[in-house]
Write a protein that holds these residues in place. Structure first.
Motif, short mmCIF file in Angstrom:
data_model
loop_
_atom_site.label_atom_id
_atom_site.label_comp_id
_atom_site.label_asym_id
_atom_site.label_seq_id
_atom_site.Cartn_x
_atom_site.Cartn_y
_atom_site.Cartn_z
N ARG A 134 -0.37 23.95 -13.22
CA ARG A 134 -0.62 22.89 -12.26
C ARG A 134 -1.75 21.99 -12.75
NH1 ARG A 134 3.53 24.37 -10.85
NH2 ARG A 134 4.37 24.73 -8.77
N LYS A 137 -7.43 19.39 -9.71
CA LYS A 137 -7.91 18.56 -8.62
C LYS A 137 -9.30 18.05 -9.01
CE LYS A 137 -5.48 20.64 -4.67
NZ LYS A 137 -5.64 21.32 -3.35
N PRO A 148 -6.58 24.16 -8.77
CA PRO A 148 -5.65 23.70 -7.72
C PRO A 148 -5.93 24.24 -6.33
CG PRO A 148 -4.45 24.23 -9.72
CD PRO A 148 -5.86 24.68 -9.94
N TRP A 160 -7.35 30.65 -11.50
CA TRP A 160 -6.78 29.62 -12.38
C TRP A 160 -7.67 29.44 -13.61
CZ3 TRP A 160 -2.22 27.22 -10.87
CH2 TRP A 160 -1.85 27.37 -9.52
N GLU A 168 -3.88 21.37 -18.23
CA GLU A 168 -3.46 21.91 -16.95
C GLU A 168 -4.05 23.30 -16.77
OE1 GLU A 168 0.65 19.99 -15.34
OE2 GLU A 168 0.87 21.67 -16.73
#
Length: 586
Positions: A134, A137, A148, A160, A168
């Motif tokens: 993902r 942010k 994320p 993450w 990513e």
């Protein structure tokens, strides 16, 4: 006959012995247990009264998390042996009438697995979508790149990790070296079924213990977890990512494969407190899992927000947990499990009874009596049958090998600036709850390192528990009053009275008594108040003498002693940590 109808449900009478390969038996003196070492002890395992072995991960792995980070599902970690050794183990188990189940670890792989190596090459790689990637942010105020969501991984860090090359994040609910697979990708899922499940079933194994079985289906919009720890940046996300929207769809796909091979499955099912939800996973009609491990008993005395933080618990709480998970299947087509130990838990004697040297043997036998009288598939962990205990409190933090313990201690040191009081408490918590308590080498003899290696000069991968000189298989083999002898006797009685002990119905007595645990068993097919067979167990969970009476509902004076954990027991009286079982057969 359909595949579903062909299932025999053999697992309901199984007594399963879990083997942790690194710590079980070292046959070639390299300090690490191996498959040939397991093969050399199969007659011993069979002599216990065990009919099934659960072998913890033996797959090829970088061993960041003791083999739960798999780099090749179809090969063996070289220090453990070869694929040919595994095929020999399967044959030798079969020759002794022992079934074999393996660990199935398919929520994640190692980051060294060929699939992940492909996935991280670039965003257009065909295997990119086999894992969960993902974009970042950005903090609205600072512009800082952030993950994320706020999910916490196993090491108290973000779940993450940022990949600089492809710009990513990838998801890992455990360590950063264990990236989660994307089960919504059909090709990924089908490959898991063929390459990890059917590959081994075709070789003749009999099923799997399924690791983290309710994590495969995540909410793909990845919402933040509720803030349960306001002081923490990352939050426990079990309520969000466990039991996701497609979980039962995936398990029914898998269940069709298991049914075809009459294979058993026992799922590790965290964060599923509601009985109705558990039943959905193990209903025979639904054909998903055979049974599950529900961990209420293991989290007694443990903080919900901190794996290692401990607090006192009462015997009443223990009784009620046993009652809940003994009776939850009544009136259903589901089946329970019975366990006190595994590779992730402290030793049962240290947690539930007394590991004072004078009480170890009595405690081990009393717990054995309690377990062998309970309904469900019974699981024992290596060394439980000889009364192995937690490691000594005198060990320093350098002795611990578990990645979670190492990181927990390091984090405490960092947060407290090496405050001695904080570090002392941290080490005490690790000692009480740490996974390494179960992972010390198996204690075979009083020789160096408990006879784990055949060469006494070999240094094992992990230090042996200091009490191996007094607690070991060889010392107990010819001792009729040993924990080992009692396990053999108790398992033989359980087999003889299978419909009463292993398959009967549980009734708790005197729940408020904080020293003595009493329960009655009603024979399979029987009912409360009928004139059928009964068993009565009475267990002293204290270091003081206790008195009791056999209740009339269990036969009263007509009941006879079936099993006593200590020799020369007196009717109506129990010594410290003593247990007794009665049977009434009208």
């Amino acid at each position: 006959m359909s595949a579903k109808d062909a299932r025999t449900f053999w697992f309901r009478d199984a007594v399963v012995y879990q083997i942790w390969p690194a710590s079980y038996k070292d046959s070639n003196n390299d300090g690490i247990g191996d498959i040939q070492g397991i093969i050399s002890t199969l007659d011993y395992v069979k002599s216990l009264g065990v009919n099934t072995i659960w072998l913890s991960p033996m797959y090829d792995s970088p061993q960041v998390d003791m083999g739960y980070d798999i780099s090749d599902y179809q090969n063996v970690y070289p220090p453990y042996g070869t694929l040919q050794d595994m095929e020999e183990l399967i044959r030798e188990c079969l020759a002794r009438g022992i079934k074999l189940i393996l660990d199935l670890v398919i929520n994640h792989t190692s980051d060294q697995h060929a699939w992940f190596q492909e996935s991280k090459k670039n965003k257009d790689n065909p295997k990119r979508d086999w894992y969960i990637w993902r974009p970042a942010k950005y903090d609205a105020e600072t512009g800082e790149r952030i993950p994320p969501n706020n999910w916490r991984g196993a090491l108290n860090q973000s779940a993450w990790t940022w990949d600089e090359a492809t710009q990513e994040y990838y998801l890992h609910l455990f360590t950063p070296q264990q990236p989660d697979l994307n089960w919504t990708n059909d090709e990924c899922r089908r490959t898991l079924y063929t390459d990890t499940i059917e590959f081994w079933l075709k070789k003749g194994i009999n099923g799997f213990r399924v690791d983290t079985v309710n994590l495969y289906s995540k909410p793909m919009d990845f919402p933040d977890a509720p803030i349960t720890d306001p002081d923490a940046k990352w939050q426990i996300g079990d309520s969000v990512f466990c039991n996701g929207p497609r979980m039962h769809e995936y398990l029914q796909e898998m269940g069709a494969i298991f049914a075809k091979y009459d294979a058993m499955t026992v799922g590790e099912l965290p964060a599923t407190p509601n009985v109705e939800d558990v039943i959905r996973y193990i209903s025979a009609e639904r054909s998903e899992l055979s049974e599950i491990f529900q961990f209420d008993i293991s989290i007694l005395g443990r903080s919900a927000a901190d794996f290692y933080a401990t607090h006192p618990y009462t015997l009443k709480e223990l009784k009620e947990v046993v009652e809940r998970w003994q009776r939850f299947v009544e009136g259903t087509d589901a089946w329970p499990t019975v366990f006190l130990e595994n590779h992730d838990l402290p030793r049962a004697i240290s947690k539930y009874a007394s590991d004072k040297p004078e009480h170890i043997a009595a405690s081990g036998k009393m717990l054995a009596l309690m377990e062998t009288g309970l309904t469900g598939t019974l699981y024992l962990y290596q060394g439980q049958e000889i009364g192995m205990t937690n490691v000594p409190t005198t060990w320093s933090h350098e002795e611990y090998k578990d990645v979670i313990a190492i990181n927990y201690y390091r984090d405490a040191a960092t947060r407290s600036s090496n405050d001695p009081t904080v570090l002392k408490k941290t080490l005490e918590d690790i000692n009480r709850q740490g996974r390494d308590n179960a992972r010390t080498p198996m204690q075979w003899t009083a020789a160096s390192n408990g006879g784990f290696s055949t060469d006494a000069s070999t240094v094992p991968w992990m230090r042996a528990n200091d009490n191996y000189t007094s607690i070991n298989v060889a010392a107990q083999e010819d001792d009729e009053e040993s924990v080992l002898a009692f396990y053999r006797k108790a398992l033989a009685v359980r087999k003889q009275y299978a419909s009463l002990l292993g398959r009967g119905e549980f009734r708790l007595l005197e729940r408020d008594d904080q020293q003595v645990f009493k329960y009655v068993k009603i024979a399979e097919g029987g009912k409360d108040g009928d004139a059928g067979a009964r068993a009565f167990a009475v267990l002293n969970f204290s270091d003081m003498p206790q008195e009791y009476q056999v209740p009339e509902e269990a036969g009263g004076s007509k009941a006879r002693v079936l099993l006593g954990s200590l020799e020369d027991g007196q009717p109506g009286k129990l010594r410290a940590w003593e247990g007794r079982m009665y049977v009434y057969e009208p």
